[in-house]
Design an enzyme around this catalytic site. Structure first.
Site, PDB file in Angstrom:
ATOM      1  N   TYR A  83     157.454  18.688  98.276  1.00  0.00           N
ATOM      2  CA  TYR A  83     156.086  18.840  98.633  1.00  0.00           C
ATOM      3  C   TYR A  83     155.900  19.298 100.011  1.00  0.00           C
ATOM      4  CZ  TYR A  83     155.034  16.269  94.356  1.00  0.00           C
ATOM      5  OH  TYR A  83     154.717  15.994  93.099  1.00  0.00           O
TER       6      TYR A  83
ATOM      7  N   ASN B 132     144.211  20.090  90.871  1.00  0.00           N
ATOM      8  CA  ASN B 132     144.838  20.769  91.812  1.00  0.00           C
ATOM      9  C   ASN B 132     145.080  20.005  93.202  1.00  0.00           C
ATOM     10  OD1 ASN B 132     144.900  22.812  90.013  1.00  0.00           O
ATOM     11  ND2 ASN B 132     143.669  24.166  90.883  1.00  0.00           N
TER      12      ASN B 132
ATOM     13  N   HIS C 266     143.897  14.255  91.343  1.00  0.00           N
ATOM     14  CA  HIS C 266     145.639  14.205  91.379  1.00  0.00           C
ATOM     15  C   HIS C 266     145.795  14.061  92.776  1.00  0.00           C
ATOM     16  CE1 HIS C 266     146.209  15.690  87.081  1.00  0.00           C
ATOM     17  NE2 HIS C 266     145.654  14.364  86.968  1.00  0.00           N
TER      18      HIS C 266
ATOM     19  N   CYS D  22     150.379   5.587 103.483  1.00  0.00           N
ATOM     20  CA  CYS D  22     151.381   4.781 103.724  1.00  0.00           C
ATOM     21  C   CYS D  22     151.679   3.435 103.014  1.00  0.00           C
ATOM     22  CB  CYS D  22     150.969   4.347 105.307  1.00  0.00           C
ATOM     23  SG  CYS D  22     152.193   2.873 106.055  1.00  0.00           S
TER      24      CYS D  22
ATOM     25  N   CYS E 267     153.530   6.815 110.061  1.00  0.00           N
ATOM     26  CA  CYS E 267     152.019   6.389 109.610  1.00  0.00           C
ATOM     27  C   CYS E 267     151.236   6.569 111.137  1.00  0.00           C
ATOM     28  CB  CYS E 267     151.999   4.879 108.933  1.00  0.00           C
ATOM     29  SG  CYS E 267     150.147   4.589 108.713  1.00  0.00           S
TER      30      CYS E 267
ATOM     31  N   GLY F 282     141.511  27.257  83.664  1.00  0.00           N
ATOM     32  CA  GLY F 282     142.582  27.260  84.039  1.00  0.00           C
ATOM     33  C   GLY F 282     143.736  26.011  84.011  1.00  0.00           C
TER      34      GLY F 282
ATOM     35  N   ASN G  32     140.488  30.336  80.277  1.00  0.00           N
ATOM     36  CA  ASN G  32     141.724  30.116  80.371  1.00  0.00           C
ATOM     37  C   ASN G  32     142.550  31.341  80.057  1.00  0.00           C
ATOM     38  OD1 ASN G  32     143.515  28.100  81.386  1.00  0.00           O
ATOM     39  ND2 ASN G  32     144.513  28.084  79.655  1.00  0.00           N
ATOM     40  N   LEU G  33     143.849  31.725  80.492  1.00  0.00           N
ATOM     41  CA  LEU G  33     144.486  32.826  80.066  1.00  0.00           C
ATOM     42  C   LEU G  33     144.668  32.907  78.777  1.00  0.00           C
ATOM     43  CD1 LEU G  33     145.359  35.057  81.647  1.00  0.00           C
ATOM     44  CD2 LEU G  33     147.626  33.915  82.527  1.00  0.00           C
TER      45      LEU G  33
ATOM     46  N   ALA H 136     140.865  34.028  85.534  1.00  0.00           N
ATOM     47  CA  ALA H 136     139.796  32.987  86.156  1.00  0.00           C
ATOM     48  C   ALA H 136     139.053  33.793  87.058  1.00  0.00           C
ATOM     49  CB  ALA H 136     140.611  31.830  86.792  1.00  0.00           C
TER      50      ALA H 136
HETATM   51  N1  APR Z   1     143.335  32.493  84.818  1.00  0.00           N
HETATM   52  C1  APR Z   1     142.972  31.622  84.084  1.00  0.00           C
HETATM   53  N2  APR Z   1     144.054  30.600  83.553  1.00  0.00           N
HETATM   54  C2  APR Z   1     145.185  30.845  83.920  1.00  0.00           C
HETATM   55  C3  APR Z   1     145.528  31.841  84.961  1.00  0.00           C
HETATM   56  C4  APR Z   1     144.515  32.713  85.333  1.00  0.00           C
HETATM   57  N3  APR Z   1     144.930  33.677  85.960  1.00  0.00           N
HETATM   58  N4  APR Z   1     147.120  31.700  85.117  1.00  0.00           N
HETATM   59  C5  APR Z   1     147.306  30.827  84.335  1.00  0.00           C
HETATM   60  N5  APR Z   1     146.452  30.178  83.667  1.00  0.00           N
HETATM   61  C6  APR Z   1     146.523  28.909  82.764  1.00  0.00           C
HETATM   62  C7  APR Z   1     147.736  29.039  81.665  1.00  0.00           C
HETATM   63  O1  APR Z   1     147.602  29.734  80.604  1.00  0.00           O
HETATM   64  C8  APR Z   1     147.739  27.430  81.485  1.00  0.00           C
HETATM   65  O2  APR Z   1     147.037  27.230  80.192  1.00  0.00           O
HETATM   66  O3  APR Z   1     146.296  27.803  83.536  1.00  0.00           O
HETATM   67  C9  APR Z   1     147.171  26.786  82.570  1.00  0.00           C
HETATM   68  C10 APR Z   1     147.754  25.915  83.684  1.00  0.00           C
HETATM   69  O4  APR Z   1     148.430  24.897  82.970  1.00  0.00           O
HETATM   70  P1  APR Z   1     149.530  24.017  83.701  1.00  0.00           P
HETATM   71  O5  APR Z   1     150.533  24.677  84.423  1.00  0.00           O
HETATM   72  O6  APR Z   1     149.801  23.079  82.617  1.00  0.00           O
HETATM   73  O7  APR Z   1     148.659  23.243  84.773  1.00  0.00           O
HETATM   74  P2  APR Z   1     147.596  22.057  84.931  1.00  0.00           P
HETATM   75  O8  APR Z   1     146.922  22.098  83.377  1.00  0.00           O
HETATM   76  O9  APR Z   1     146.695  22.264  86.060  1.00  0.00           O
HETATM   77  O10 APR Z   1     148.572  20.826  84.871  1.00  0.00           O
HETATM   78  C11 APR Z   1     147.943  19.424  84.725  1.00  0.00           C
HETATM   79  O11 APR Z   1     149.866  18.431  85.179  1.00  0.00           O
HETATM   80  O12 APR Z   1     151.977  18.115  86.313  1.00  0.00           O
HETATM   81  C12 APR Z   1     150.562  17.988  86.216  1.00  0.00           C
HETATM   82  O13 APR Z   1     149.420  16.945  87.860  1.00  0.00           O
HETATM   83  C13 APR Z   1     149.924  18.162  87.499  1.00  0.00           C
HETATM   84  O14 APR Z   1     147.621  18.349  87.904  1.00  0.00           O
HETATM   85  C14 APR Z   1     148.940  18.776  87.189  1.00  0.00           C
HETATM   86  C15 APR Z   1     148.722  18.863  85.595  1.00  0.00           C
END
Ligand code: APR
Length: 240
Positions: A55, A91, A108, A116, A135, A175, A201-202, A219
């Site tokens: 992190y 995010n 999240h 703390c 802390c 996304g 979404n992609l 996006a």
């Molecule tokens: N534009 C749109 N979508 C996109 C782009 C882009 N440029 N690049 C990637 N993606 C899409 C991918 O195709 C995928 O479906 O974004 C999505 C990201 O998915 P994840 O990596 O699973 O992320 P997320 O859905 O935010 O994960 C959810 O999982 O581990 C946990 O807590 C963490 O908040 C996170 C949660």
């Protein structure tokens, strides 16, 4: 239909074009780690140094990236939309607030906050945290963790989010892969109360079957285009 109340959900895909890694890459690893080695309370208990290092690196990376056109468009919508609006992000980066969004929930948690485990205070955090962090509230050393919601932990502000979902006219998901609950189920709550649902979404997400409309692409292109459309047809005065 008069779209007055909008709820948006964003995931790692909205920050991908700013240069932040998504979670579920093709190799199934998250920046080289298995998720259960860095993003669970058990991982932190087992190897706090590894979890902190992970992190700390991600927090440091924030200083090298900028909001992209999608973050900026969502901030513009926040500023100009006369109806209710809530941006719920999964995010932990700070790109939405740096773009200017204010009606924002980090469900999240946030990389730039610490928590703390001794006094239960949460506070802003800049720079590395590490296992020796003190802390700022109670002065205890070594019991500060990143204020991140790990697997098996309860996301933040669920009541506020559920309330907004139950009153929304339009739910928009951007996304996110739809792999992680409860966020992946928000679309079903919104549809249950009669809202329209749009996904950008992609690729079609795991939850795409629940949306009225799926737009596939980046996006940074889809979101500004959609915001233009929405702002071109604001809700009628006095409508509901
Ligand atoms: N534009 C749109 N979508 C996109 C782009 C882009 N440029 N690049 C990637 N993606 C899409 C991918 O195709 C995928 O479906 O974004 C999505 C990201 O998915 P994840 O990596 O699973 O992320 P997320 O859905 O935010 O994960 C959810 O999982 O581990 C946990 O807590 C963490 O908040 C996170 C949660």
């Amino acid at each position: 239909m008069d779209m007055r109340n909008i709820v948006m959900l964003t995931g790692a895909g909205v920050s991908a074009e700013s240069g932040l890694a998504t979670f579920r890459g093709p190799d199934g690893l998250w920046e080289g780690h298995r998720v259960e080695d860095v993003a669970t309370p058990e991982a932190f208990a087992r190897d706090p140094a590894l979890v902190h290092a992970f992190y700390d690196a991600r927090r440091e990376k924030l200083g090298t990236v900028e909001p992209n056109a999608a973050h900026l468009a969502l901030a513009r919508l926040d500023a100009e939309w006369p109806g209710e609006l809530l941006l719920v992000t999964q995010n932990v980066d700070d790109l939405h607030e740096r773009a200017g969004s204010t009606r924002l929930v980090h469900m999240h948690g946030e990389l730039k906050k610490g928590w703390c485990l001794r006094c239960n205070e949460r506070f802003p955090w800049a720079g590395p945290m590490g296992t020796g962090a003190e802390c700022p509230s109670c002065g205890t050393v070594g019991l500060v963790r990143p204020d991140i919601v790990w697997f098996d932990e309860m996301p933040y502000e669920m009541e506020r989010i559920e309330d907004a979902l139950r009153r929304c006219d339009l739910f928009v998901s951007i996304g996110t892969s739809g792999a992680v609950y409860p966020a992946a189920g928000f679309v079903q709550t919104a549809r249950y109360v009669g809202a329209e649902a749009l996904e950008m979404n992609l690729e079609p997400s795991l939850a795409s079957v629940f949306f009225n409309q799926s737009r596939v692409g980046r996006a940074s292109e889809l979101v500004p285009q959609w915001v233009e459309e929405v702002l071109a047809s604001p809700p009628c005065k006095g409508g509901d």
